[in-house]
Write a protein that holds these residues in place. Structure first.
Motif, PDB file in Angstrom:
ATOM      1  N   VAL A  50       2.616  -9.620  -6.798  1.00  0.00           N
ATOM      2  CA  VAL A  50       2.225  -8.375  -6.135  1.00  0.00           C
ATOM      3  C   VAL A  50       2.120  -7.232  -7.139  1.00  0.00           C
ATOM      4  O   VAL A  50       1.225  -6.383  -7.046  1.00  0.00           O
ATOM      5  N   ILE A  71       1.317  -7.054   3.489  1.00  0.00           N
ATOM      6  CA  ILE A  71       1.392  -8.416   2.958  1.00  0.00           C
ATOM      7  C   ILE A  71       2.136  -9.313   3.940  1.00  0.00           C
ATOM      8  O   ILE A  71       3.349  -9.134   4.170  1.00  0.00           O
ATOM      9  N   THR A  78       3.790  -0.187   0.072  1.00  0.00           N
ATOM     10  CA  THR A  78       3.710  -1.632   0.286  1.00  0.00           C
ATOM     11  C   THR A  78       4.530  -2.014   1.505  1.00  0.00           C
ATOM     12  O   THR A  78       5.695  -1.612   1.623  1.00  0.00           O
TER      13      THR A  78
END
Length: 779
Positions: free
Chosen positions: A120, A142, A198
């Motif tokens: 990542v 994700i 994220t």
């Protein structure tokens, strides 16, 4: 180029004129070809279709299952991005959202169907270094497994999953290391990665469990479609996590716990207008359907209660401050703010082991939140650049400290907020810490004080690496803790209130609801009547309702009827929320009849409003309203001994043993009426604070509570304390109350005079009656 605000996802910097002009959504997905169950592939495709349907045609989409190197090539060049996303002229995205549904493993490693593996952090580097995306806010969603552990409701029901090679979280050994990295923090985020957020579907070491497609994507879509107001990105992400928890983990008894990693970024507000199209309303039932029936409604705010509705109001704070910073002004301010403003019980520590033992061995039943703040040197070490801290002569990865607050180290903090704050300080020499005592593995017993949740839910970490981090945090805390203010529309006067104190008072009162007719109210419109004796917290309740309504961008009018309000009727808009506080304070006769006519007119026009009153006027309001709409009556009960202890503990910081002795002493003196209502109890707390936490003279206690009550009500009239008019009103009310007290004892029905709404309260409390008769003489 002009942009239609209804076609924009939101706006920047809380400024509606700064629209998000270009939003691009990249969907990277793979078909799980190595998995026998082909239904998973079908569900993944459905999730991607759900995402397209949700965001509509006003964002630029591109989806791919290409090799990772090909994706990097697209992201690295402006002309590739314009071509793939169909951007015109010289347009570039200012908001770039990536959804990745794929295989995963530990160390944030992702895989593709092409036999590739990538990290990542490498993808973030490509995004940050791309000329086309350097100034864009980048959101990475994700959905991929990161280990073999299955998160579950360890204090709820047990539903074994039909998957092999998985470890249920309740079976993790306390001495094992297979879950430790779930709270690990690595420094793989260079400064160039700013403006990036994220969102992982699961924490490291755990499984994502693809069940009905991507749970993370579905939660994202559900949150967008159910917006009722404009919200900031932080609140939007919180709602996504709640959607995820309630529709998956709560429903099945197990499911992944999302992890969000936020770096410095430009403030983004998501606009509800973007989703107020016929398409979005048509799709809304698909989202709320799973929540119907027996499923609990989604709750975005922490309610400070156990699953059995017991108040969990105690807040614990553990502090470690390096010796070089310990005596600074900012260190003292930090402790004072946490204690006096937020109501935390503070415990200071001298070493790492002492801190870990204290956090993991906590046994306070009513504890509802834990905060750990460490001011010490921060650094990274090892090839994986793991973040570490230097405490008491010992260096340790910060995961060892955070892990002490989650299972299997402890069951105390499951389902509750666990806040960790790490503030960098310059290096200092400390003494060695004691040995860490290994705790036995908890049994995860479900008690009256537990909240069913996963091991990892509720963990929040704030890390400030700046050299002046302590000063920065304290200054930010000061700004954050400035009391929110409500402007009370009371004619010629206005007054500010601290909502923090009101929240604290309200949480001490147990609120019971009564539909008025014993039937469930299913009408879309009803009127709420708050019915309780004076001093029970009615005004505190409606002031909090007003503040919350304002946060929902509604126009709030808060009217205190005890004041002499004059004015003309005004038109109300669709977002208007009206609060009429103190119907009982109006003089009987003309004023009450006029107010009832106005209340009836408001109900006929379906204006949202709330009325507060004492119980003896409840029937008049219900009779006026029930012929028009349903009436929801909310009553506030007397404080239980448990609530009294919690309230005094939060306000005074005294031990609960000391508080029990004081309360017993008050009951022995037959003065329990001074502690049964939150308004009186707050004044008792003030007296204890002024008198060294002692009650030696009940006459002085009664005098204090009586005079504070008088002053409080007279201040609400707008008169300045100490003015001649104020003194005259005070003397007049004392005269009225003295007559009424003697009439009460002699069984006489004296003439009632206007008393600003507190005479009935004062002469219905035996302790006050005795005080008035002793202190004053009947005229």
């Amino acid at each position: 180029m002009l942009v239609d605000h209804k076609k924009c996802i939101g706006y920047w910097d809380e400024d509606k004129s700064k629209l998000v002009r270009t939003t691009c959504v990249l969907m990277i997905h793979y078909s799980y070809l190595d998995i026998e169950n082909r239904e998973i592939t079908k569900h993944v495709k459905e999730s991607m279709a759900n995402l397209r349907d949700t965001l509509g045609h006003h964002v630029h989409f591109y989806d791919t299952s290409a090799k990772y190197q090909e994706i990097c090539e697209i992201l690295s060049h402006e002309h590739n991005i314009r071509k793939k996303f169909g951007l015109k002229d010289n347009a570039l995205p200012d908001l770039f959202i990536i959804f990745i549904i794929t295989h995963g493993n530990i160390e944030r490693t992702l895989g593709t169907d092409h036999g590739e593996k990538f990290h990542v952090s490498h993808l973030k580097s490509i995004l940050s270094q791309s000329p086309a995306l350097s100034n864009a806010l980048k959101l990475l969603y994700i959905a991929a497994c990161r280990g073999l552990i299955v998160d579950e409701l360890v204090q709820g029901r047990f539903n074994p999953i039909p998957r092999k090679n998985r470890i249920m979280s309740r079976n993790i050994d306390v001495k094992g290391q297979n879950n430790l990295n779930a709270v690990r923090v690595t420094v793989d985020e260079y400064p160039i990665h700013e403006n990036c957020v994220t969102i992982f579907e699961c924490v490291e070491t755990t499984s994502a469990l693809v069940r009905n497609g991507s749970n993370l994507v579905n939660a994202f879509c559900a949150t967008f479609r159910t917006l009722e107001k404009d919200i900031g990105l932080d609140e939007f992400l919180t709602r996504c996590m709640c959607q995820h928890h309630y529709t998956e983990t709560q429903r099945y008894g197990y499911g992944p716990t999302p992890e969000i990693k936020v770096l410095k970024h430009r403030p983004l507000t998501i606009s509800k207008q973007f989703f107020e199209s016929p398409t979005s309303w048509r799709l809304r039932p698909k989202i709320i359907a799973p929540l119907s029936g027996t499923q609990k409604p989604i709750q975005y705010d922490y309610d400070w209660k156990s699953d059995q509705d017991i108040a969990l109001l105690t807040r614990k704070a553990h502090l470690y401050i390096a010796s070089k910073s310990k005596d600074s002004v900012h260190a003292r301010t930090l402790g004072q703010s946490l204690k006096n403003v937020f109501g935390f019980e503070i415990k200071n520590h001298d070493g790492l082991a002492q801190l870990q033992n204290s956090v993991s061995s906590e046994k306070e039943n009513h504890a509802g939140c834990i905060l750990v703040c460490i001011v010490a040197p921060l650094f990274y070490c090892g090839d994986d650049r793991e973040l570490c801290v230097y405490i008491g002569g010992v260096s340790s990865p910060i995961k060892n400290i955070q892990y002490s607050a989650i299972g299997p180290k402890t069951e105390q903090w499951i389902g509750k907020p666990k806040i960790f704050i790490f503030l960098h300080a310059t290096h200092a020499t400390e003494r060695k810490s004691d040995r860490f005592i290994q705790q036995d593995s908890p049994s995860y017993q479900n008690t009256a004080f537990t909240r069913a949740s996963t091991l990892h839910a509720g963990l929040l970490s704030l890390i400030l690496p700046q050299r002046d981090s302590l000063e920065l945090f304290v200054e930010t805390l000061k700004e954050f803790t400035k009391p929110d203010k409500l402007t009370q529309r009371t004619g010629e006067t206005s007054q500010d209130f601290s909502l923090n104190e009101l929240e604290r008072r309200l949480n001490s009162a147990k609120i019971a609801e009564d539909s008025g007719r014993g039937e469930k109210n299913v009408s879309k419109y009803w009127v709420t009547v708050v019915s309780a004796e004076t001093g029970s917290g009615k005004t505190a309740l409606v002031e909090i309702l007003a503040e919350r309504a304002q946060r929902e961008q509604r126009s709030v009018t808060l009217v205190y009827l005890r004041n002499n309000i004059r004015g003309e009727l005004q038109p109300f808009g669709n977002d208007e929320f009206l609060i009429l506080d103190g119907f009982d304070s109006l003089q009987p006769g003309y004023y009450q009849r006029s107010m009832l006519r106005m209340i009836e007119a408001l109900a006929r026009d379906k204006i949202d409003f709330v009325v507060t009153t004492r119980p003896e006027f409840e029937d008049a309001l219900k009779e006026c309203l029930e012929k028009i709409c349903p009436v929801n009556v909310v009553t506030i009960n007397k404080l239980s001994e448990e609530s009294q202890i919690i309230f005094l503990h939060q306000n005074l910081g005294m031990s609960k043993v000391e508080i029990k002795k004081i309360l017993a002493k008050i009951r022995e003196a037959h003065a329990e009426d001074l502690i049964e209502k939150v308004g009186n109890l707050a004044k008792v707390a003030d007296f204890l604070h002024l008198n060294g936490h002692k009650i030696d003279d009940f006459y002085l206690l009664s005098k204090h509570v009586f005079e504070e009550t008088m002053a409080s009500v007279l201040r609400s009239t707008g008169e300045t304390p100490g003015s001649r008019r104020y003194r005259d009103l005070y003397s007049k009310q004392v005269e009225i109350l003295t007559k009424r007290a003697y009439d009460f004892y002699l069984g006489r029905n004296g003439q009632q005079e206007h008393d600003f709404g507190f005479e009935t309260f004062l002469v219905s409390v035996d302790t006050f009656i005795l005080f008035i008769c002793v202190e004053y003489r009947a005229q």
